[in-house]
Design a protein around this motif. Structure first.
Motif, short mmCIF file in Angstrom:
data_model
loop_
_atom_site.label_atom_id
_atom_site.label_comp_id
_atom_site.label_asym_id
_atom_site.label_seq_id
_atom_site.Cartn_x
_atom_site.Cartn_y
_atom_site.Cartn_z
N ASN A 141 0.85 -1.19 0.00
CA ASN A 141 0.00 0.00 0.00
C ASN A 141 0.89 1.24 0.00
OD1 ASN A 141 -1.80 2.06 0.39
ND2 ASN A 141 -2.77 1.18 2.21
N ASP A 143 0.04 4.33 -0.19
CA ASP A 143 -0.63 5.54 0.29
C ASP A 143 -0.48 5.77 1.78
OD1 ASP A 143 -1.59 6.04 -2.29
OD2 ASP A 143 -3.33 4.75 -1.95
N ASP A 149 -1.09 9.48 7.64
CA ASP A 149 -1.77 8.97 6.45
C ASP A 149 -3.02 8.17 6.78
OD1 ASP A 149 0.23 10.06 4.82
OD2 ASP A 149 1.48 8.27 5.00
N LYS A 153 -9.05 7.29 6.33
CA LYS A 153 -9.01 5.88 5.93
C LYS A 153 -9.88 5.01 6.84
CE LYS A 153 -5.73 6.55 2.79
NZ LYS A 153 -5.38 7.96 3.02
N ASP A 212 -7.90 -0.19 5.60
CA ASP A 212 -6.71 0.35 4.93
C ASP A 212 -5.48 0.27 5.83
OD1 ASP A 212 -8.15 1.33 2.58
OD2 ASP A 212 -9.03 2.77 3.99
#
Length: 323
Positions: A141, A143, A149, A153, A212
């Motif tokens: 991943n 991202d 981050d 999510k 995520d």
């Protein structure tokens, strides 16, 4: 250790749970009946699983066997679904001993459980008690590389009463400015929370893409799930680690009496380890590891060791820390 459970810790002083009802009358803590060695005829030990487990008792078998051998008591083991039931059992006098994660131990005291630490578990001989919370995502991943981050999510937590699966992650997310203090009220303002219920379930949901990112404790991800074949090495990326959290611990109800608690503390810290268990013929090799944390042994611990958890409670302003 902890708390990786089904009911928020704020419910610890709510109505009696099924555990308390089921245990009514089976504890020896408030009974005058003592065996020839001065221990209660029956000692009740309660715990809840750190991962999805239908037979938690098997991982406590070395503990049960040692207790029965050294105290002459019959040990009744209860696998509870949440710490609310364990704490209510302690308060009601129906639970004598409990295995706690650090957050649940702190909240148990706030909720009115009169308990004393018997010792904290360590993974290996000569080791120190404690572990870390991991912030995780899939290794492929691109991202998510920092806690910042996680904003916006789908994020897997373990349970609102989990030390490494909620409390310490909340503090980390506050510092990363993803959520605000008072985390249980503000989580959805910064991300989409999903409570997986177990550390293994959280890690699996991240690996499957259902979340995520998320959180689980260190050895569950680094060792236990890989050894079981549930995760491939390197499948998850660890992008954040908490400070060292005080270790999961065994605690005793003070209703047992000061002398009995002192004797149990000595028993746990001096004899409950793989070397002594093997020498006593109770088990051999890896079968001597106990609890679902697969501990090597128990070392001394004091209430002050859990002040770090209390500090994180201050940082998060979490209602879960208020009993």
């Amino acid at each position: 250790m902890f708390f990786r459970h089904r009911r928020p810790a704020r419910a610890l002083v709510a109505a009696l749970t099924g555990l308390t009802l089921a245990l009514a009358g089976c504890s020896g803590s408030d009974s005058e009946s003592r065996n020839a060695q001065g221990f209660p005829e029956t000692i009740t030990l309660a715990a809840i699983p750190a991962e999805n487990s239908s037979d938690l008792k098997a991982s406590y078998q070395p503990v049960i066997a040692l207790l029965e051998r050294e105290t002459g008591s019959k040990v009744e083991f209860v696998q509870a679904s949440d710490y609310a039931g364990v704490v209510e059992g302690l308060i009601a006098g129906n639970v004598d001993l409990a295995f706690f994660g650090p957050f649940a131990y702190v909240v148990a005291g706030l909720a009115g459980a009169d308990i004393t630490p018997l010792g904290a578990v360590v993974k290996n001989a000569g080791g120190k008690p404690g572990y870390q919370s991991y912030g995780l995502t899939r290794a492929n991943n691109p991202d998510i590389r920092t806690l910042a981050d996680f904003r916006g999510k789908k994020v897997c937590f373990v349970d609102p009463s989990s030390t490494s699966g909620f409390l310490y992650p909340s503090a980390g997310l506050i510092e990363a400015k993803v959520i605000a203090s008072g985390a249980e009220r503000d989580l959805s303002a910064g991300l989409t929370p999903i409570f997986a219920g177990g550390h293994d379930s959280s890690a699996l949901a991240i690996a499957a893409g259902d979340c995520d990112a998320g959180f689980a404790f260190d050895t569950m991800v680094d060792k236990t799930m890989i050894e079981k074949g549930d995760l491939e090495p390197g499948e998850l990326a660890t992008i954040w680690k908490s400070e060292t959290i005080a270790g999961s611990l065994f605690a005793a109800s003070n209703a047992l009496g000061a002398e009995t608690v002192d004797e149990l503390r000595a028993l746990f810290t001096e004899q409950l380890n793989m070397d002594r268990l093997q020498a006593a013929g109770i088990c051999t090799g890896e079968a001597c590891r106990f609890t679902d944390e697969r501990a090597w042994g128990v070392v001394p611990a004091t209430d002050a060791d859990y002040d770090g958890v209390r500090k994180v409670c201050e940082v998060t302003g979490s209602d879960k820390c208020k009993g």
